[in-house]
Structure formats: C-alpha cells, structure tokens
Design a protein around this motif. Structure first.
Motif, short mmCIF file in Angstrom:
data_model
loop_
_atom_site.label_atom_id
_atom_site.label_comp_id
_atom_site.label_asym_id
_atom_site.label_seq_id
_atom_site.Cartn_x
_atom_site.Cartn_y
_atom_site.Cartn_z
N VAL A 42 0.88 -1.13 -0.02
CA VAL A 42 -0.04 -0.05 -0.14
C VAL A 42 0.75 1.28 -0.14
O VAL A 42 0.40 2.10 -0.65
N ASN A 43 1.90 1.21 0.73
CA ASN A 43 2.89 2.42 0.97
C ASN A 43 3.43 2.70 -0.63
O ASN A 43 3.82 3.88 -0.76
N TYR A 51 0.35 10.34 -1.59
CA TYR A 51 -0.65 10.18 -0.32
C TYR A 51 -1.71 11.44 -0.66
O TYR A 51 -2.13 11.99 0.35
N ASP A 52 -2.20 11.44 -1.77
CA ASP A 52 -3.19 12.58 -2.28
C ASP A 52 -4.44 11.73 -2.06
O ASP A 52 -4.93 10.90 -2.85
N MET A 55 -7.11 10.98 -4.96
CA MET A 55 -6.40 9.95 -6.08
C MET A 55 -6.68 8.39 -5.20
O MET A 55 -6.28 7.27 -5.77
N LEU A 56 -7.89 8.37 -4.45
CA LEU A 56 -8.11 7.07 -3.82
C LEU A 56 -8.40 6.08 -4.95
O LEU A 56 -8.12 4.94 -5.00
N ILE A 57 -9.34 6.37 -5.93
CA ILE A 57 -9.50 5.34 -7.00
C ILE A 57 -8.47 5.11 -7.84
O ILE A 57 -8.41 3.67 -8.09
N GLN A 58 -7.72 5.85 -8.01
CA GLN A 58 -6.23 5.26 -8.91
C GLN A 58 -5.52 4.44 -7.83
O GLN A 58 -4.92 3.46 -8.37
N ILE A 59 -5.30 4.84 -6.60
CA ILE A 59 -4.77 3.99 -5.76
C ILE A 59 -5.30 2.80 -5.64
O ILE A 59 -4.58 1.61 -5.72
N LEU A 60 -6.82 2.65 -5.56
CA LEU A 60 -7.17 1.22 -5.58
C LEU A 60 -7.22 0.54 -6.71
O LEU A 60 -7.07 -0.78 -6.84
N LYS A 80 -5.71 4.06 6.83
CA LYS A 80 -4.99 4.49 7.73
C LYS A 80 -3.86 5.35 7.04
O LYS A 80 -3.57 6.54 7.75
N GLN A 81 -3.16 4.98 5.98
CA GLN A 81 -2.20 5.81 5.13
C GLN A 81 -2.68 7.05 4.65
O GLN A 81 -1.94 7.90 4.72
#
Length: 186
Positions: A42-43, A51-52, A55-60, A80-81
């Motif tokens: 995840v990190n 850590y934006d 950008m949650l959808i892109q991270i997932l 958490k992060q």
C-alpha cells in the motif's frame, strides 16, 4: 511598544518556542520506516500518488492490478495511510465494478446484460455459462480459472449479445459458441 497578546495565543506561542528550542538542543535523526507485507504494498502505491486522498480510485486500481483483489486488510491500510475513514474507502471499493473484494479467477468473464444484449439472448448465454462453469454470477470456479460477472453495458450494442474474457470482446455470441470461446482460455 508593547502589545497585549491574549493568554490562549500566548500559551501556543510559548509551546512553539519550547518545541523549537528542544529540537535545536536535541536533534533527532529521522530514519525511514521500512514497511512489510500489505502495509509495504500500500505504501508503494501511496508514494506514487503522493498520499493524495483525491487519488483514492487510482490507488485502489493500482492495488487491484498488482494484488488481484482488495482484501479488507488492504482497505484498512489505505484508510490508515491516507487518513480517510474506512467507510469512505469501502464505499468506493464497493461502488465500482472494477474492484473486487474477493479473489478472482485467472480469467474474468463478463456478460453484458444491457437492454440490447438482453433482447438478443444474453440471459440464455449467462445461463449456459453458469451451467458450463458450475458457478453463479459473482462467483469463481473451484479451480480458480474463471470468475463470472454481469455488467450493465459493454458499449457494443449492435454486436449483442456481448461478453468479454480478460478484456477481449466476443460479439454475436450463440449458445454453441460459448464452449469454444471458453476453451481458448482453458
């Protein structure tokens, strides 16, 4: 020239001054923290997107592409992060069809159930696939070869009924063709 500062602001200023003094007297060496397991995976994605939280959808999507699915532990670590509530991460992960909260098979079979495909026989194709694979929609075969899903539209209405396997489009699907199409991915 003196200005009277309210007591609450004065205490904040004193605390900041004390913090600066302590940091000057006792400098701490910052060591990077090495994260392992899911936290490390995840990190890495978080660093790529700085850590934006927007950008949650892109991270997932990145995590799903690398890991294959999104286990609850991964969603907890993202929450958490990123510093966002778990409910927000879970809401995004369950809203979009691109995300899976359960392990998928090696091959993802999607059947279009849009109006055009439906009137051209998509429900019959879906029934045939369920019988051949031995699973219901939303499930994965016991050998983890195929996962079966339905979608509202694949955007090829003139070619219906449509199905995709691993993103490869198959149009004008007829019942006798289903077994042949599946055999290409076996």
């Amino acid at each position: 020239y003196k200005v009277k500062i309210p007591e609450d602001k004065a205490s904040v200023l004193r605390r900041k001054k004390l913090d600066r003094e302590l940091k000057r007297r006792f400098p701490m060496e910052k060591k990077p923290v090495k994260l392992f397991g899911i936290a490390g995976i995840v990190n890495k994605a978080m660093e790529d997107y700085m850590y934006d939280e927007s950008m949650l959808i892109q991270i997932l999507l990145r995590l799903q592409r690398n890991f294959g699915w999104l286990p609850m532990e991964m969603l907890l670590e993202v929450s958490k992060q990123l510093g966002v509530p778990l409910s927000q991460v879970y809401q995004v992960a369950t809203f979009y069809k691109a995300f899976s909260l359960a392990p998928r098979g090696r091959h993802l079979v999607r059947v279009c159930m849009g109006t055009s495909c439906k009137v051209r026989g998509a429900p019959i194709i879906l029934d045939n696939l369920q019988r051949l694979l031995g699973v219901e929609r939303g499930e994965t075969t016991l050998d983890s070869r195929f996962s079966l899903e339905t979608v509202n539209c694949l955007g090829c209405c003139a070619l219906g009924p449509m199905m995709t396997i691993d993103g490869e489009y198959h149009g004008g699907v007829k019942i006798p063709n289903v077994k042949n199409i599946l055999s290409k991915y076996g």
